[in-house]
Scaffold this motif. Structure first.
Motif, PDB file in Angstrom:
ATOM      1  N   ILE A   1      33.810  34.991  37.204  1.00  0.00           N
ATOM      2  CA  ILE A   1      35.238  34.955  37.509  1.00  0.00           C
ATOM      3  C   ILE A   1      35.412  35.259  38.989  1.00  0.00           C
ATOM      4  N   ARG A   2      36.482  34.732  39.564  1.00  0.00           N
ATOM      5  CA  ARG A   2      36.831  35.074  40.946  1.00  0.00           C
ATOM      6  C   ARG A   2      38.019  36.018  40.932  1.00  0.00           C
ATOM      7  N   ILE A   3      37.920  37.086  41.713  1.00  0.00           N
ATOM      8  CA  ILE A   3      38.967  38.104  41.762  1.00  0.00           C
ATOM      9  C   ILE A   3      39.461  38.219  43.194  1.00  0.00           C
ATOM     10  N   ALA A   4      40.725  37.877  43.432  1.00  0.00           N
ATOM     11  CA  ALA A   4      41.349  38.028  44.742  1.00  0.00           C
ATOM     12  C   ALA A   4      41.882  39.450  44.869  1.00  0.00           C
ATOM     13  N   ILE A   5      41.745  40.051  46.065  1.00  0.00           N
ATOM     14  CA  ILE A   5      42.003  41.496  46.171  1.00  0.00           C
ATOM     15  C   ILE A   5      43.078  41.869  47.184  1.00  0.00           C
ATOM     16  N   MET A   6      43.765  40.901  47.785  1.00  0.00           N
ATOM     17  CA  MET A   6      44.695  41.235  48.865  1.00  0.00           C
ATOM     18  C   MET A   6      46.145  41.352  48.418  1.00  0.00           C
ATOM     19  N   GLY A   7      46.449  41.069  47.171  1.00  0.00           N
ATOM     20  CA  GLY A   7      47.823  41.138  46.696  1.00  0.00           C
ATOM     21  C   GLY A   7      48.249  42.551  46.332  1.00  0.00           C
ATOM     22  N   GLY A   8      49.559  42.805  46.390  1.00  0.00           N
ATOM     23  CA  GLY A   8      50.101  44.102  45.998  1.00  0.00           C
ATOM     24  C   GLY A   8      49.711  45.218  46.944  1.00  0.00           C
ATOM     25  N   THR A   9      50.035  46.444  46.563  1.00  0.00           N
ATOM     26  CA  THR A   9      49.655  47.613  47.349  1.00  0.00           C
ATOM     27  C   THR A   9      48.249  48.051  46.967  1.00  0.00           C
ATOM     28  N   ARG A  10      47.688  48.961  47.751  1.00  0.00           N
ATOM     29  CA  ARG A  10      46.362  49.479  47.408  1.00  0.00           C
ATOM     30  C   ARG A  10      46.409  50.250  46.089  1.00  0.00           C
ATOM     31  N   GLY A  11      47.501  50.968  45.861  1.00  0.00           N
ATOM     32  CA  GLY A  11      47.641  51.692  44.600  1.00  0.00           C
ATOM     33  C   GLY A  11      47.676  50.743  43.416  1.00  0.00           C
ATOM     34  N   GLN A  12      48.407  49.645  43.550  1.00  0.00           N
ATOM     35  CA  GLN A  12      48.448  48.656  42.481  1.00  0.00           C
ATOM     36  C   GLN A  12      47.075  48.037  42.254  1.00  0.00           C
ATOM     37  N   LEU A  13      46.349  47.764  43.354  1.00  0.00           N
ATOM     38  CA  LEU A  13      45.016  47.191  43.217  1.00  0.00           C
ATOM     39  C   LEU A  13      44.097  48.144  42.461  1.00  0.00           C
ATOM     40  N   ARG A  14      44.158  49.438  42.787  1.00  0.00           N
ATOM     41  CA  ARG A  14      43.331  50.418  42.068  1.00  0.00           C
ATOM     42  C   ARG A  14      43.624  50.375  40.567  1.00  0.00           C
ATOM     43  N   PHE A  15      44.893  50.300  40.244  1.00  0.00           N
ATOM     44  CA  PHE A  15      45.290  50.333  38.843  1.00  0.00           C
ATOM     45  C   PHE A  15      44.801  49.094  38.094  1.00  0.00           C
ATOM     46  N   VAL A  16      45.039  47.900  38.660  1.00  0.00           N
ATOM     47  CA  VAL A  16      44.661  46.689  37.937  1.00  0.00           C
ATOM     48  C   VAL A  16      43.137  46.542  37.874  1.00  0.00           C
ATOM     49  N   LEU A  17      42.423  47.007  38.892  1.00  0.00           N
ATOM     50  CA  LEU A  17      40.961  46.937  38.832  1.00  0.00           C
ATOM     51  C   LEU A  17      40.411  47.929  37.810  1.00  0.00           C
ATOM     52  N   ALA A  18      41.069  49.072  37.650  1.00  0.00           N
ATOM     53  CA  ALA A  18      40.652  50.017  36.612  1.00  0.00           C
ATOM     54  C   ALA A  18      40.833  49.394  35.230  1.00  0.00           C
ATOM     55  N   LYS A  19      41.970  48.699  35.026  1.00  0.00           N
ATOM     56  CA  LYS A  19      42.171  47.998  33.763  1.00  0.00           C
ATOM     57  C   LYS A  19      41.118  46.915  33.564  1.00  0.00           C
ATOM     58  N   LEU A  20      40.832  46.197  34.645  1.00  0.00           N
ATOM     59  CA  LEU A  20      39.848  45.116  34.574  1.00  0.00           C
ATOM     60  C   LEU A  20      38.470  45.659  34.212  1.00  0.00           C
ATOM     61  N   ALA A  21      38.093  46.790  34.810  1.00  0.00           N
ATOM     62  CA  ALA A  21      36.803  47.399  34.505  1.00  0.00           C
ATOM     63  C   ALA A  21      36.726  47.782  33.030  1.00  0.00           C
ATOM     64  N   GLY A  22      37.812  48.315  32.509  1.00  0.00           N
ATOM     65  CA  GLY A  22      37.829  48.663  31.095  1.00  0.00           C
ATOM     66  C   GLY A  22      37.650  47.449  30.199  1.00  0.00           C
ATOM     67  N   LEU A  23      38.281  46.341  30.570  1.00  0.00           N
ATOM     68  CA  LEU A  23      38.156  45.125  29.779  1.00  0.00           C
ATOM     69  C   LEU A  23      36.744  44.554  29.873  1.00  0.00           C
ATOM     70  N   LEU A  24      36.139  44.619  31.061  1.00  0.00           N
ATOM     71  CA  LEU A  24      34.771  44.121  31.234  1.00  0.00           C
ATOM     72  C   LEU A  24      33.772  44.877  30.363  1.00  0.00           C
ATOM     73  N   LYS A  25      34.069  46.131  30.081  1.00  0.00           N
ATOM     74  CA  LYS A  25      33.159  46.950  29.275  1.00  0.00           C
ATOM     75  C   LYS A  25      33.329  46.729  27.782  1.00  0.00           C
ATOM     76  N   THR A  26      34.304  45.908  27.403  1.00  0.00           N
ATOM     77  CA  THR A  26      34.592  45.685  25.986  1.00  0.00           C
ATOM     78  C   THR A  26      34.091  44.319  25.568  1.00  0.00           C
ATOM     79  N   ALA A  27      33.332  44.227  24.513  1.00  0.00           N
ATOM     80  CA  ALA A  27      32.806  42.943  24.042  1.00  0.00           C
ATOM     81  C   ALA A  27      33.922  42.034  23.611  1.00  0.00           C
ATOM     82  N   ASP A  28      33.797  40.731  23.951  1.00  0.00           N
ATOM     83  CA  ASP A  28      34.875  39.796  23.589  1.00  0.00           C
ATOM     84  C   ASP A  28      35.022  39.663  22.078  1.00  0.00           C
ATOM     85  N   ALA A  29      33.965  39.959  21.323  1.00  0.00           N
ATOM     86  CA  ALA A  29      34.061  39.859  19.857  1.00  0.00           C
ATOM     87  C   ALA A  29      35.094  40.819  19.285  1.00  0.00           C
TER      88      ALA A  29
END
Length: 472
Positions: free
Chosen positions: A441-469
């Motif tokens: 996947i490609r992830i663009a990182i310049m949108g929103g504030t830095r605080g917003q980026l931290r939050f959405v990347l934390a959510k993304l990391a959590g999803l990456l750790k979860t099996a799609d099944a």
């Protein structure tokens, strides 16, 4: 009325305002209980939007500097009223240390991670200043008329200057203006190829290439990449099988793989283009992010190369302006292609770009975007460091390989969207439609504030750790 002193080193504009407020409180220039200007008052004074001032006041309130009361205004916090004011860090810019995501950040947590673009907050004061200069200029009436083919001479000279800063020995008489990089690509393919012609690009490339090539009735073939970009041997073998009319190559911060082509590989690509008597398109829209890199790819074979660049990623995303540099014999066809598609590039947009380039502000904006990107890359490393990805120190995006627990990028992107996370699946970049990037996947990182980026990347990391099944 309080007058902030703003420094670029303090980051985006709202952070500069909050940093100035913190300095003035610590220095005693703003006493406890002092009433600050209203959002509209300070916005008018600084020439910014009330929303920018509101974000600055919110940040200051989170840091314990001020209190806000509906109907009364914003006041410097009294010592001991909910906590002491936190002191400045010695030897580092105010507010440069990480700020945790808070409720105001999370209120707009749907940051689009699928579009590669510059940070918008940085652009605003530069654009306001350029518009003010344009509005007061004696030459404004000239910008309201039709322009000659290729653009007005001062605008073409500004384009040459911008290219020279990227290392290309550009001449103004060889510059043609376009309405951004995507339009520039359309102009080049329309002018230098015919329906049915074959066009080469990287096997993983941004979807805009395919849309233009196929939309104009040309054929497209992707050439395999490695960590150094387009593979020279694979390109030579493909040219032996069928000679292309054009070879499109992104040598700097390749989109999506983030590769930067070394000088030796650039030289090899240029030699192959000469060997098979074809045309090279150097798509260098991200060249400003690699300021110490090799000379532009087009400079290795200037007699058969088109250099294509734009201000959309580096300077102003919505002032749609790009530049083409090409050999003299191709200029009439390129200019005619501009005329056929849009008649002419807006001279107002071109003049805004010229003001910024000639005044050194375009280069300054590029450096500011680099600085912001480096800070955001640190956020990426903190949030996603356990995963495998490729990027550049000042890159605007990352190319992430999904962990084995996820079966495909399409599946992940679909699930991410249901969680308010918008990413680009690798399949959308596969020019040969062969499943090459199915696990990315490609992830663009310049949108929103830095605080917003931290939050959405934390959510993304959590999803990456979860099996799609588990989501089926």
């Amino acid at each position: 009325m309080w007058q902030p002193t703003l420094f670029e080193s303090d980051g985006p504009l709202y952070e500069r305002i909050a940093a100035s407020l913190e300095r003035d409180i610590q220095a005693g220039r703003l006493a406890s209980g002092s009433r600050l200007p209203t959002l509209k008052e300070l916005a008018a004074q600084l020439g910014v939007t009330p929303g920018t001032v509101g974000r600055a006041y919110e940040l200051a309130q989170r840091r314990g500097l001020v209190d806000g009361e509906v109907g009364r205004g914003t006041f410097v916090r009294e010592a001991g009223n909910g906590g002491d004011v936190r002191p400045l860090s010695t030897g580092s810019p105010p507010l440069s240390r990480p700020i945790p995501a808070t409720a105001s950040d999370l209120a707009s947590d749907r940051v689009d991670l699928s579009i590669v673009k510059p940070n918008l907050e940085i652009q605003e004061p530069y654009l306001r200043a350029a518009l003010a200069d344009l509005a007061q200029a004696s030459y404004l009436p000239e910008m309201l008329d039709y322009t000659p083919d290729g653009g007005l001479p001062p605008h073409r000279q500004a384009g040459a200057t911008w290219m020279q800063q990227a290392g290309l020995p550009a001449r103004a008489e060889q510059v043609v203006l376009t309405a951004g990089g995507q339009h520039g690509l359309w102009v080049v393919i329309n002018a230098l190829t015919r329906p049915g012609d074959l066009v080469f690009c990287e096997s993983l490339c941004y979807p805009g290439v395919a849309s233009v090539v196929h939309g104009l009735g040309r054929r497209l073939k992707g050439i395999k990449l490695d960590e150094a970009g387009m593979q020279a041997d694979t390109l030579r073998e493909a040219c032996r099988e069928e000679r292309p009319a054009l070879v499109i190559c992104i040598a700097n911060c390749q989109n999506p793989t983030c590769s930067v082509m070394p000088a030796d590989r650039r030289r090899q690509i240029a030699e192959i283009v000469r060997e098979f008597d074809t045309t090279l398109v150097d798509d260098d829209i991200y060249g400003f992010l690699v300021p110490t890199g090799a000379a532009p790819l087009a400079s290795f074979a200037p007699e058969r190369s088109v250099y294509l660049t734009s201000l959309s990623k580096s300077v102003l995303s919505t002032v749609r302006l790009g530049y083409i540099h090409a050999p003299a014999e191709w200029l009439p066809g390129l200019a005619a292609s501009v005329r056929t598609s849009i008649w002419m590039v807006s001279p107002l947009a071109a003049q805004i770009a010229t003001i910024l380039i000639n005044g050194g502000k375009a280069e300054e904006l590029g450096r500011a975007q680099q600085q912001e990107a480096r800070a955001r890359q640190q956020i990426v490393r903190e949030a996603l460091g356990e995963f495998e990805f490729r990027t550049q120190p000042a890159g605007f995006h990352i190319w992430l390989k999904l962990p084995p627990r996820w079966s495909s990028g399409d599946q992940f992107a679909s699930m991410a969207r249901s969680h308010g996370l918008i990413v680009a699946p690798g399949s959308s970049f596969a020019m040969n439609r062969d499943g090459e990037a199915q696990a990315f996947i490609r992830i663009a990182i310049m949108g929103g504030t830095r605080g917003q980026l931290r939050f959405v990347l934390a959510k993304l990391a959590g999803l990456l750790k979860t099996a799609d099944a588990l989501w089926l």
